[in-house]
Design an enzyme around this catalytic site. Structure first.
Site, PDB file in Angstrom:
ATOM      1  N   CYS A 115       0.816  -1.221   0.000  1.00 14.24           N
ATOM      2  CA  CYS A 115       0.000   0.000   0.000  1.00 14.24           C
ATOM      3  C   CYS A 115       0.848   1.269   0.000  1.00 14.24           C
ATOM      4  O   CYS A 115       0.352   2.351  -0.283  1.00 14.24           O
ATOM      5  CB  CYS A 115      -0.936   0.008   1.207  1.00 14.24           C
ATOM      6  SG  CYS A 115      -1.948  -1.464   1.277  1.00 14.24           S
ATOM      7  N   HIS A 256      -3.558   6.905   2.784  1.00 14.13           N
ATOM      8  CA  HIS A 256      -3.946   5.609   2.216  1.00 14.13           C
ATOM      9  C   HIS A 256      -5.305   5.225   2.804  1.00 14.13           C
ATOM     10  O   HIS A 256      -5.550   5.379   3.988  1.00 14.13           O
ATOM     11  CB  HIS A 256      -2.895   4.553   2.574  1.00 14.13           C
ATOM     12  CG  HIS A 256      -3.344   3.174   2.253  1.00 14.13           C
ATOM     13  ND1 HIS A 256      -3.858   2.834   1.019  1.00 14.13           N
ATOM     14  CD2 HIS A 256      -3.385   2.044   3.005  1.00 14.13           C
ATOM     15  CE1 HIS A 256      -4.184   1.555   1.026  1.00 14.13           C
ATOM     16  NE2 HIS A 256      -3.913   1.056   2.216  1.00 14.13           N
ATOM     17  N   ASN A 286     -10.237  -0.528  -0.078  1.00 12.90           N
ATOM     18  CA  ASN A 286      -8.782  -0.413  -0.038  1.00 12.90           C
ATOM     19  C   ASN A 286      -8.213  -0.874  -1.387  1.00 12.90           C
ATOM     20  O   ASN A 286      -8.319  -2.051  -1.723  1.00 12.90           O
ATOM     21  CB  ASN A 286      -8.264  -1.293   1.112  1.00 12.90           C
ATOM     22  CG  ASN A 286      -6.751  -1.248   1.260  1.00 12.90           C
ATOM     23  OD1 ASN A 286      -6.038  -0.786   0.382  1.00 12.90           O
ATOM     24  ND2 ASN A 286      -6.273  -1.752   2.388  1.00 12.90           N
TER      25      ASN A 286
HETATM   26  O1  UT7 Z   1      -3.872  -1.450   3.580  1.00 10.43           O
HETATM   27  C1  UT7 Z   1      -2.816  -1.994   4.291  1.00 10.43           C
HETATM   28  C2  UT7 Z   1      -2.948  -1.864   5.740  1.00 10.43           C
HETATM   29  N1  UT7 Z   1      -4.145  -2.491   6.229  1.00 10.43           N
HETATM   30  C3  UT7 Z   1      -4.769  -1.950   7.244  1.00 10.43           C
HETATM   31  O2  UT7 Z   1      -4.385  -0.904   7.686  1.00 10.43           O
HETATM   32  C4  UT7 Z   1      -5.949  -2.682   7.844  1.00 10.43           C
HETATM   33  C5  UT7 Z   1      -5.857  -2.601   9.341  1.00 10.43           C
HETATM   34  N2  UT7 Z   1      -6.906  -3.330  10.037  1.00 10.43           N
HETATM   35  C6  UT7 Z   1      -8.218  -2.988  10.003  1.00 10.43           C
HETATM   36  O3  UT7 Z   1      -8.607  -2.071   9.299  1.00 10.43           O
HETATM   37  C7  UT7 Z   1      -9.161  -3.697  10.917  1.00 10.43           C
HETATM   38  O4  UT7 Z   1      -8.419  -4.487  11.824  1.00 10.43           O
HETATM   39  C8  UT7 Z   1     -10.190  -4.612  10.192  1.00 10.43           C
HETATM   40  C9  UT7 Z   1     -11.192  -3.759   9.467  1.00 10.43           C
HETATM   41  C10 UT7 Z   1      -9.471  -5.526   9.223  1.00 10.43           C
HETATM   42  C11 UT7 Z   1     -10.947  -5.448  11.217  1.00 10.43           C
HETATM   43  O5  UT7 Z   1     -11.563  -4.612  12.176  1.00 10.43           O
HETATM   44  P1  UT7 Z   1     -11.363  -4.893  13.735  1.00 10.43           P
HETATM   45  O6  UT7 Z   1     -12.183  -3.906  14.441  1.00 10.43           O
HETATM   46  O7  UT7 Z   1      -9.886  -4.911  14.029  1.00 10.43           O
HETATM   47  O8  UT7 Z   1     -12.013  -6.302  13.902  1.00 10.43           O
HETATM   48  P2  UT7 Z   1     -11.340  -7.663  14.404  1.00 10.43           P
HETATM   49  O9  UT7 Z   1     -10.458  -8.223  13.360  1.00 10.43           O
HETATM   50  O10 UT7 Z   1     -10.782  -7.445  15.762  1.00 10.43           O
HETATM   51  O11 UT7 Z   1     -12.625  -8.544  14.520  1.00 10.43           O
HETATM   52  C12 UT7 Z   1     -13.691  -8.231  15.435  1.00 10.43           C
HETATM   53  C13 UT7 Z   1     -14.817  -9.245  15.250  1.00 10.43           C
HETATM   54  C14 UT7 Z   1     -14.331 -10.686  15.232  1.00 10.43           C
HETATM   55  O12 UT7 Z   1     -15.292 -11.470  15.875  1.00 10.43           O
HETATM   56  P3  UT7 Z   1     -15.062 -11.952  17.408  1.00 10.43           P
HETATM   57  O13 UT7 Z   1     -13.781 -12.704  17.376  1.00 10.43           O
HETATM   58  O14 UT7 Z   1     -14.975 -10.677  18.194  1.00 10.43           O
HETATM   59  O15 UT7 Z   1     -16.266 -12.760  17.662  1.00 10.43           O
HETATM   60  C15 UT7 Z   1     -14.306 -11.019  13.766  1.00 10.43           C
HETATM   61  O16 UT7 Z   1     -14.487 -12.402  13.523  1.00 10.43           O
HETATM   62  O17 UT7 Z   1     -15.451  -9.015  13.981  1.00 10.43           O
HETATM   63  C16 UT7 Z   1     -15.484 -10.243  13.256  1.00 10.43           C
HETATM   64  N3  UT7 Z   1     -15.406  -9.939  11.834  1.00 10.43           N
HETATM   65  C17 UT7 Z   1     -16.483  -9.681  11.078  1.00 10.43           C
HETATM   66  N4  UT7 Z   1     -17.797  -9.650  11.361  1.00 10.43           N
HETATM   67  C18 UT7 Z   1     -18.652  -9.336  10.372  1.00 10.43           C
HETATM   68  C19 UT7 Z   1     -14.302  -9.838  11.062  1.00 10.43           C
HETATM   69  N5  UT7 Z   1     -14.658  -9.527   9.804  1.00 10.43           N
HETATM   70  C20 UT7 Z   1     -15.991  -9.425   9.796  1.00 10.43           C
HETATM   71  C21 UT7 Z   1     -16.943  -9.119   8.794  1.00 10.43           C
HETATM   72  N6  UT7 Z   1     -18.263  -9.073   9.126  1.00 10.43           N
HETATM   73  N7  UT7 Z   1     -16.576  -8.837   7.525  1.00 10.43           N
END
Ligand code: UT7
Length: 329
Positions: A115, A256, A286
């Site tokens: 990215c 980004h 993204n």
């Molecule tokens: O571009 C290069 C750099 N990339 C980034 O900067 C991305 C950085 N990371 C992020 O933007 C975020 O971490 C994400 C958007 C990828 C995820 O958001 P988060 O708030 O960190 O969620 P998480 O991964 O901690 O997941 C929270 C919950 C989980 O469920 P439990 O374990 O709490 O029951 C996931 O399984 O949300 C669940 N989950 C979803 N639920 C519904 C993960 N993806 C989804 C989804 N729909 N698509």
């Protein structure tokens, strides 16, 4: 050595026609529009046609940037294509762009800094223009992330989209340099937080690896998130300090576009209000290396930036890599 200054002569972008909405994704994996919009800010993303390659999108964006610069492809003497989704392992994607633009015998290279790729390419391109080694440089960042996304993995498939953004750089007298400061960096200790495990020399494609989906993007989202904000703030602060510019003087922060929560946190820490942070993630998701030049092109074409105003771009991505560039429009 600084024989010349550098200016962005023109910008262009391209997004494929097909749109994948959050409602579409609700029918593909266990997710919801509410989760995606509140956690990421994304509402829809563009998806390339099956026969549309990264170089096709880069070429479209490149043509538009050339047109905006008042140039033709014949004026170019270097093409750089930052991408993590090249058309093929080799030849490099810039050679395909060269063929499609119909410009013979100039150097062309692809490069990969995920990215952060566009800002890495900007530093390289600007340096080459500055020394006089090359004059008019096309940087056409493009990504077909849909080709490397597992549409059964809700952790990643809601995030990524396809698209392209391009700039043409040209030399100006050294005293009129528009590139104020640039900083790029990487921390290879975190290679496994965001990567495509298979398909390269470390893990060549095998039937077994394909069955395991190791040719798709894998991300430890929460860990990447935690590292992204401080790295982007540090890089942005470093270039502001180097240029002797305060954040109040910045007209646009173009970050980004990975997550609105990351963007909001970076803007807040830099002391920049919403009216000075450009966000288009809702419509594109993204798009990795393409995201900053795509946003920059929107800012320019909407007439949101005037000559002399400061534009600060900042990126973060796989590698982990990061970068920031401050230009005076
Ligand atoms: O571009 C290069 C750099 N990339 C980034 O900067 C991305 C950085 N990371 C992020 O933007 C975020 O971490 C994400 C958007 C990828 C995820 O958001 P988060 O708030 O960190 O969620 P998480 O991964 O901690 O997941 C929270 C919950 C989980 O469920 P439990 O374990 O709490 O029951 C996931 O399984 O949300 C669940 N989950 C979803 N639920 C519904 C993960 N993806 C989804 C989804 N729909 N698509």
């Amino acid at each position: 050595m600084k024989a010349f200054g550098v200016q962005v002569a023109g910008t262009g972008s391209y997004a494929p026609a097909r749109i994948l909405s959050n409602a579409d994704l609700e029918r593909m994996v266990e997710t919801s529009d509410e989760w995606i919009t509140t956690r990421t800010g994304i509402r829809e993303r563009h998806i390339a046609a099956p026969d549309e390659a990264t170089s096709d999108m880069a070429t479209q964006a490149g043509r538009r940037a050339l047109e905006a610069a008042g140039m033709t492809a014949a004026d170019l003497d270097l093409i750089i294509v930052p991408t993590l989704t090249p058309d093929h392992p080799f030849p490099n994607t810039a050679c395909y762009v060269q063929k499609k633009l119909g410009v013979p015998r100039i150097p062309c290279f692809g490069m990969e800094a995920a990215c952060s790729g566009f800002l890495y390419a900007l530093e390289i391109g600007a340096s080459l223009v500055r020394t006089g080694a090359h004059r008019n440089v096309l940087i056409a960042a493009a990504e077909k992330l849909s080709a490397f996304t597992d549409y059964s993995d809700r952790n990643t498939c809601v995030l990524f989209g396809d698209g392209a953004g391009a700039v043409v750089l040209r030399p100006v007298p050294a005293g009129e340099d528009r590139f104020m400061a640039s900083a790029i960096g990487a921390e290879g200790a975190h290679t496994d937080l965001l990567h495509i495990p298979a398909g390269g020399s470390a893990q060549p494609i095998t039937h077994e690896r394909l069955d395991q989906g190791l040719h798709f993007i894998k991300m430890e989202g929460r860990e990447v998130f935690k590292l992204a904000v401080p790295a982007m703030v540090d890089a942005a602060t470093a270039v502001l300090t180097e240029a002797g510019i305060s954040s109040e003087q910045v007209r646009w922060l173009i970050p980004h576009q990975a997550n609105t929560r990351i963007i909001d946190a970076v803007g807040k820490r830099l002391g920049l209000g919403e009216d000075r942070v450009y966000v288009n993630i809702a419509r594109y998701g993204n798009t990795s290396a393409a995201s900053i030049p795509l946003a920059l092109d929107e800012v320019v074409r909407k007439g949101l930036v005037q000559r002399g105003e400061y534009v600060l771009m900042v990126a973060f991505g796989g590698g982990l890599t990061w970068g920031a560039t401050l230009i005076r429009w």
